[in-house]
Design an enzyme around this catalytic site. Structure first.
Site, PDB file in Angstrom:
ATOM      1  CG  ASP A 375      -2.403   0.787   0.911  1.00  0.00           C
ATOM      2  OD1 ASP A 375      -2.322   1.735   0.899  1.00  0.00           O
ATOM      3  OD2 ASP A 375      -3.334  -0.036   0.701  1.00  0.00           O
ATOM      4  NE  ARG A 456      -4.804  10.252   3.968  1.00  0.00           N
ATOM      5  CZ  ARG A 456      -4.140   9.147   3.489  1.00  0.00           C
ATOM      6  NH1 ARG A 456      -3.960   8.894   2.167  1.00  0.00           N
ATOM      7  NH2 ARG A 456      -3.689   8.296   4.594  1.00  0.00           N
ATOM      8  CE  LYS A 490      -6.200   0.405  -1.179  1.00  0.00           C
ATOM      9  NZ  LYS A 490      -5.973   0.069   0.368  1.00  0.00           N
ATOM     10  CD1 TRP A 491      -7.045   5.666  -8.683  1.00  0.00           C
ATOM     11  CD2 TRP A 491      -6.343   4.879 -10.806  1.00  0.00           C
ATOM     12  NE1 TRP A 491      -7.379   6.780  -9.611  1.00  0.00           N
ATOM     13  CE2 TRP A 491      -6.659   6.401 -10.792  1.00  0.00           C
ATOM     14  CE3 TRP A 491      -5.878   4.213 -11.810  1.00  0.00           C
ATOM     15  CZ2 TRP A 491      -6.427   7.088 -12.071  1.00  0.00           C
ATOM     16  CZ3 TRP A 491      -5.521   5.082 -12.867  1.00  0.00           C
ATOM     17  CH2 TRP A 491      -6.118   6.591 -13.062  1.00  0.00           C
ATOM     18  CG  ASP A 492      -6.599   5.523  -2.105  1.00  0.00           C
ATOM     19  OD1 ASP A 492      -7.736   5.806  -1.937  1.00  0.00           O
ATOM     20  OD2 ASP A 492      -5.919   5.039  -0.966  1.00  0.00           O
ATOM     21  CG  ASN A 494      -7.326   8.920   0.205  1.00  0.00           C
ATOM     22  OD1 ASN A 494      -7.999   8.268   0.615  1.00  0.00           O
ATOM     23  ND2 ASN A 494      -6.112   8.078  -0.477  1.00  0.00           N
ATOM     24  CB  CYS A 538      -9.130   2.205  -3.052  1.00  0.00           C
ATOM     25  SG  CYS A 538      -9.212   2.946  -1.548  1.00  0.00           S
ATOM     26  CG  ASP A 560     -10.216   3.813   4.223  1.00  0.00           C
ATOM     27  OD1 ASP A 560      -9.840   2.987   3.378  1.00  0.00           O
ATOM     28  OD2 ASP A 560      -9.884   4.803   4.171  1.00  0.00           O
TER      29      ASP A 560
HETATM   30  C1  DGJ Z   1      -6.896   5.145   1.867  1.00  0.00           C
HETATM   31  C2  DGJ Z   1      -7.321   3.895   1.576  1.00  0.00           C
HETATM   32  O1  DGJ Z   1      -8.809   3.575   1.592  1.00  0.00           O
HETATM   33  C3  DGJ Z   1      -6.634   3.019   2.668  1.00  0.00           C
HETATM   34  O2  DGJ Z   1      -6.957   1.811   2.307  1.00  0.00           O
HETATM   35  C4  DGJ Z   1      -5.052   3.130   2.145  1.00  0.00           C
HETATM   36  O3  DGJ Z   1      -4.861   2.930   0.817  1.00  0.00           O
HETATM   37  C5  DGJ Z   1      -4.887   4.719   2.373  1.00  0.00           C
HETATM   38  N1  DGJ Z   1      -5.645   5.599   1.763  1.00  0.00           N
HETATM   39  C6  DGJ Z   1      -3.274   4.974   2.123  1.00  0.00           C
HETATM   40  O4  DGJ Z   1      -3.164   6.385   2.269  1.00  0.00           O
END
Ligand code: DGJ
Length: 748
Positions: A375, A456, A490-492, A494, A538, A560
Site C-alpha cells: 500500500d 488530507r 490499487k488506485w486510490d 482521497n 479505492c 476504510d
Molecule cells: C485510503 C485507503 O482507503 C486505504 O486503504 C489506504 O490505501 C490509504 N488511503 C493509504 O493512504
C-alpha cells in the site's frame, strides 16, 4: 393601483398602440408556427425475457411511457391508452407521462432536458422522427430519434435490453443540429414516469468509514433529489442508485414490484423523483451543477448510461438482475474470481522496509493467501519522501532510502512464494510538498486568486486537462515498469473537489464533466495496454462505487472501516445494487483501528468471506491458534468462493434487525453457502427460524457448518430437502453477540 391606470392611459396618448405592440428586436413574423408533421400512433416495446418498457408515440409525435414492469402479452394494447383530462387542461394530451420531457411547450415540471438557445429561448419540444432496432449477443438495442422542429435540436434515446439479465440500459445523445451554439442546462441520461399509489424510495447515504447506509422513505407529493456536488470521491455521501418499491410502505426482499436504477457516472450526479398528481417522474443523469454545457453547432453530447431493472418479486430479484448484468457487462473482468490477499496498510502503514514486506509475504503464503499488496508509502525521496501523508504524492519514484532493493525484489519474492503482487497509487493527487506541485502548479484544481484548500494534505490534479491525463496515465504505466511481476494496482483517490476551477479550461462550466470524461479516457488507455491487470478502485474506501468506473475496475475497496459489524451494514447496502464479487473485504486486527471495537476472529473472517476475502494486518500479531484458524477459513473460502463471485445472492435478514444473514446459490441450485451473524444480544431462549431461499425444493442438500468446533444447528452434517430448509426447518441457535456461522450446502 389607480395611479398605475392613469400613467398607463397617459402613455396610450403619447405613444400610438401599434408601435408598442411589437417588442424590441423581434420580427413581426416571429409567431409563424413551424408545422410538426403528424405521425401514426404506435407502441415501441423495449423488452427482455421478463421486463417490458413500453414507449408510445402518440399521433402528434410525442413520445410517452405508460408501462415499465411485468411483460404483457400484446403491448400494442397500450397504443390508445388515455389519461383522460390532462393536467391544467392542456390540449394534445398535455404533459401526460412524457418519456423524455423538455423545458417549454406543454411541460412545466422537472425536465429531462433543458436547453437555452442563442436567442434566449428556453423552449424545446421533441417529436418522434423514427427508430431502429438491432440485436447482438442477447442484447437488443433500440434507438429512438426525436427532433425539435424549431431549433433543429436532435435527441436520440438509446436502450439496450439485456434479454436474460432483465436489465435495460438507457442513455441520450443530444445533437445541436442548428447553426448557433446552445447551452444544455439539464441533460438527463434517462427519464421514467411511473404510476402507482405509493412509492417507497430506498437510497444510500453515508460518509467516510460509514458508507452505503440504507434509507427507506415514502415519497410525498413533492420533489426529492439525491445528488452529489463533490466532483470526485462522488459516492462518499450518496450513491447514484436507488430502489423504488411500488404500492407498499414496506421494503421487501421477496415480494412486490421493485424498480432499481443505477447511473454509470463517477462524478456529480442527480437523481430526481418528482411526484405529481398522476405519476412519479424519475430523471437520472449528470448533475448540471456549475456545468451548463455549451454545445457548438454540429456537436453531440453523449450522456452516461442509466441501468434499470424491474422485479415482481421484491428487492432480492432486482439485485440479482443487476448482479447478473454486472458480471457479464458492468464490471471489468466480471465473472472471474479475484485472488485473496494480504494488504500492508493496517499492518504496516508507512513504517516498513524490505524485511517487513518479505515477512508479510512469507506469512501470507503460509496462510494460503494468493496475493500481497504493497500500500501507500513506497515512493518520494529526500524532503518529499512519503513517510506520512504530508508529502510525496505526485513524485512517483521509488523511495530508495526505504526500499533500496527495489519493487522488483519484493514482487519477485512474492512470485517465488506463489503469490501475485499488487501496489498502491493515487495518481490524481499531489501533495503541496512535492516536486510535482513545484513544477506544475497549473495542473492543480484551483480557482484563480483563491487559496487552494488541502484535504488530507493534498490537492487534486486537473484531469480535465489532457496534459494531466497523460501524466496520470504515465504514473500507472511507469509503476507497471517497476517490475514485470505487478499483477494488481490499487488506485486510490482521497479527497473531494473544492475551489473548483481549471487553468486549462477556457470554459469553466466544462470542468466537472470533463474531469470524469478525462478519468475514463485515462482508464480506457490503461485497459488497452493492461487488459489483464487486476485494478481496484479505492477512494478513501467506498467513495467511488458506481458503474461508471466499474467498467474499468475489477473491484472496489468497500470502506476504510474494517470493523466487521460496520461492514455488515456497508456490504449489505452495497449488495442491493452491486455484486459481492467487487467488494474487497478484509480481516483486520482488534481492537479495530477505526471503531476500537473488538469482535471474535471468526466473526471477522465470516464477514470478510461474504465478499472478496483479504487480510489487512501484520500476521505476526496473530498467535499460533489464530493463525491456524485463519488457514482453515482461507481454505474453506476457496471451496465455496465461486458462489460468492458468481452465485445468486439471497439476503435473508437485514442488519437493522440485529442479525444479518445472506446466502449465495449456484446457478444450477446444487450448491449454496449461508452466512449468519448475530449483531445484537437477545435472550438465549429465543429460537429463530431462518427461511433459506433460492434452493431447489425437491433437492436434498448435505449441510455442513464450516470453521466451527461445535455446530450452531442440530441438523448439521446431515441431508435435508430444499423445501424443508426454505420453509421452517432451519433454526441455528446463537447465544452471544458476534456469534456467527457459515453453512455449506451441496446437493446429493
Ligand atoms: C485510503 C485507503 O482507503 C486505504 O486503504 C489506504 O490505501 C490509504 N488511503 C493509504 O493512504
Amino acid at each position: 393601483m389607480k395611479r398605475f391606470i392613469l400613467l398607463f392611459t397617459a402613455a396610450l396618448f403619447l405613444f400610438p398602440v401599434a408601435s408598442q405592440s411589437a417588442p424590441k428586436n423581434k420580427k413581426k413574423d416571429s409567431h409563424v408556427v413551424v408545422a410538426v408533421p403528424e405521425v401514426e400512433a404506435k407502441v415501441i416495446a423495449i423488452e427482455t425475457e421478463g421486463v417490458q418498457w413500453l414507449l408510445n408515440v402518440d399521433k402528434f409525435g410525442v413520445l410517452r411511457c405508460y408501462h415499465f414492469g411485468k411483460k404483457i402479452s400484446d403491448p400494442a394494447q397500450f397504443r390508445d391508452f388515455t389519461c383522460y383530462r390532462t393536467r391544467h387542461g392542456i390540449e394534445k394530451y398535455g404533459d401526460a407521462a412524457m418519456a423524455y420531457p423538455t423545458v417549454g411547450g406543454r411541460y412545466n415540471n422537472e425536465p429531462a432536458l433543458h436547453v437555452k438557445y442563442a436567442n434566449g429561448d428556453h423552449n424545446t419540444e421533441l417529436y418522434y422522427t423514427g427508430h431502429t432496432v438491432s440485436e447482438k449477443d442477447g442484447v437488443v438495442t433500440t434507438e429512438i430519434s426525436l427532433k425539435d422542429y424549431v431549433s433543429l435540436l436532435e435527441v436520440s434515446l438509446v436502450f439496450e435490453a439485456w434479454q436474460k439479465e432483465n436489465v435495460i440500459i438507457s442513455h441520450s445523445e443530444i445533437k445541436n443540429a442548428g447553426k448557433k451554439s446552445v447551452e444544455l442546462l439539464e441533460y438527463a441520461s434517462s427519464f421514467m414516469p411511473v404510476r402507482a399509489e405509493k412509492y417507497l424510495l430506498t437510497h444510500f447515504w453515508g460518509h467516510w468509514g460509514y458508507e452505503m447506509n440504507v434509507e427507506h422513505e415514502l415519497l410525498g407529493h413533492d420533489r426529492k433529489v439525491i445528488e452529489t456536488r463533490i466532483g470526485v470521491s462522488a459516492t462518499k455521501l450518496n450513491n447514484p442508485s436507488f430502489m423504488l418499491s411500488l404500492d407498499t410502505e414496506e421494503f421487501s426482499e421477496r415480494n412486490g414490484e421493485v424498480i432499481a436504477g443505477a447511473l454509470a457516472w463517477s462524478g456529480n450526479f442527480k437523481l430526481c423523483f418528482d411526484r405529481n398528481i398522476n405519476c412519479l417522474n424519475i430523471s437520472a443523469g449528470i448533475n448540471p451543477f456549475a456545468s451548463a454545457y455549451k454545445l457548438a453547432a454540429g456537436e453531440t453530447f453523449v450522456t452516461p448510461d442509466m441501468i434499470w431493472t424491474w422485479s415482481g418479486n421484491g428487492a432480492g430479484q432486482a439485485s440479482r438482475n443487476l448482479h447478473a448484468w454486472a458480471r457479464k457487462d458492468g464490471v471489468y473482468g466480471g465473472g472471474s474470481v479475484n485472488p485473496t490477499l494480504l494488504n500492508s496498510w493496517e499492518g504496516a502503514y508507512f513504517n516498513f522496509n524490505a524485511a517487513t514486506l518479505i515477512g508479510m509475504i512469507d506469512d501470507a503464503a503460509d496462510m494460503g493467501l494468493e496475493m500481497f499488496v504493497l500500500d501507500d508509502g513506497w515512493f518520494g525521496n529526500g524532503e518529499y519522501a512519503r513517510n506520512d501523508d504530508k508529502a510525496g504524492l505526485g513524485d512517483w519514484e521509488l523511495n530508495t532510502a526505504k526500499l533500496p532493493e527495489g519493487i522488483d525484489y519484493i514482487a519477485s519474492h512474492a512470485h517465488d512464494k506463489g503469490l501475485k503482487f499488487g501496489i498502491w497509487i493515487e495518481p490524481e493527487m499531489v501533495n503541496p510538498k512535492s516536486n510535482l506541485a513545484n513544477n506544475h502548479p497549473d495542473w492543480v484544481v484551483r480557482s484563480a486568486g483563491r487559496e487552494i484548500y488541502t484535504g488530507r494534505n493534498q490537492w487534486l490534479l486537473d484531469l480535465s486537462n489532457p496534459a494531466v491525463q497523460d501524466f496520470v496515465y504515465g504514473v500507472f504505466d511507469r509503476t507497471m515498469q517497476l517490475s514485470d511481476k505487478i499483477d494488481y494496482i490499487k488506485w486510490d483517490c482521497n479527497r473531494v473537489v473544492n475551489s473548483f476551477g481549471s487553468d486549462w479550461q477556457a470554459d469553466q462550466d466544462r470542468f466537472f464533466v470533463e474531469y470524469v470524461q478525462g478519468y475514463y479516457k485515462v482508464l480506457r488507455r490503461i485497459r488497452e495496454k493492461y487488459p489483464k491487470t487486476i485494478i481496484q478502485c479505492c477512494s478513501s474506501g467506498g467513495s467511488r462505487v458506481d458503474y461508471g468506473q466499474l467498467a474499468f475496475h475489477n473491484e472496489v475497496w468497500a470502506s476504510d472501516n474494517t470493523d466487521a459489524v460496520s461492514r455488515s451494514n456497508i456490504q449489505y447496502g452495497t449488495s442491493l445494487i452491486y455484486p459481492a464479487s467487487i467488494m474487497g473485504s478484509h480481516v483486520s486486527i482488534v481492537p479495530n483501528h477505526q471503531t476500537k471495537s473488538t469482535t471474535p476472529l471468526k466473526f471477522r473472517f465470516d464477514m470478510a468471506c461474504t465478499g472478496r476475502l483479504g487480510m489487512e494486518l501484520q500476521p505476526k500479531d496473530l498467535n499460533a491458534e489464530e493463525r491456524a484458524f485463519a488457514d482453515q477459513c482461507i481454505k474453506a473460502y476457496k471451496q465455496y468462493r465461486d458462489l460468492v463471485f458468481n452465485g445468486d445472492l439471497y439476503r435473508l435478514v437485514a442488519p437493522e434487525e440485529g442479525r444479518y444473514s445472506l446466502m449465495y446459490v449456484s446457478p444450477d441450485k446444487r450448491r449454496a453457502v449461508v452466512f449468519i451473524f448475530k449483531l445484537d444480544y437477545e435472550s438465549r431462549e429465543i429460537h429463530r427460524t431462518l427461511k433459506l431461499d433460492g434452493l431447489a425444493p425437491g433437492l436434498r442438500y448435505k449441510v455442513n457448518e464450516l470453521n466451527a468446533k461445535k455446530s450452531s444447528w442440530w441438523g448439521n452434517d446431515d441431508s435435508w430437502t430444499g423445501d424443508f430448509l426454505m420453509n421452517g426447518g432451519f433454526n441455528p441457535h446463537f447465544y452471544h453477540r458476534y456469534d456467527s456461522s457459515v453453512f455449506y450446502l451441496e446437493a446429493e
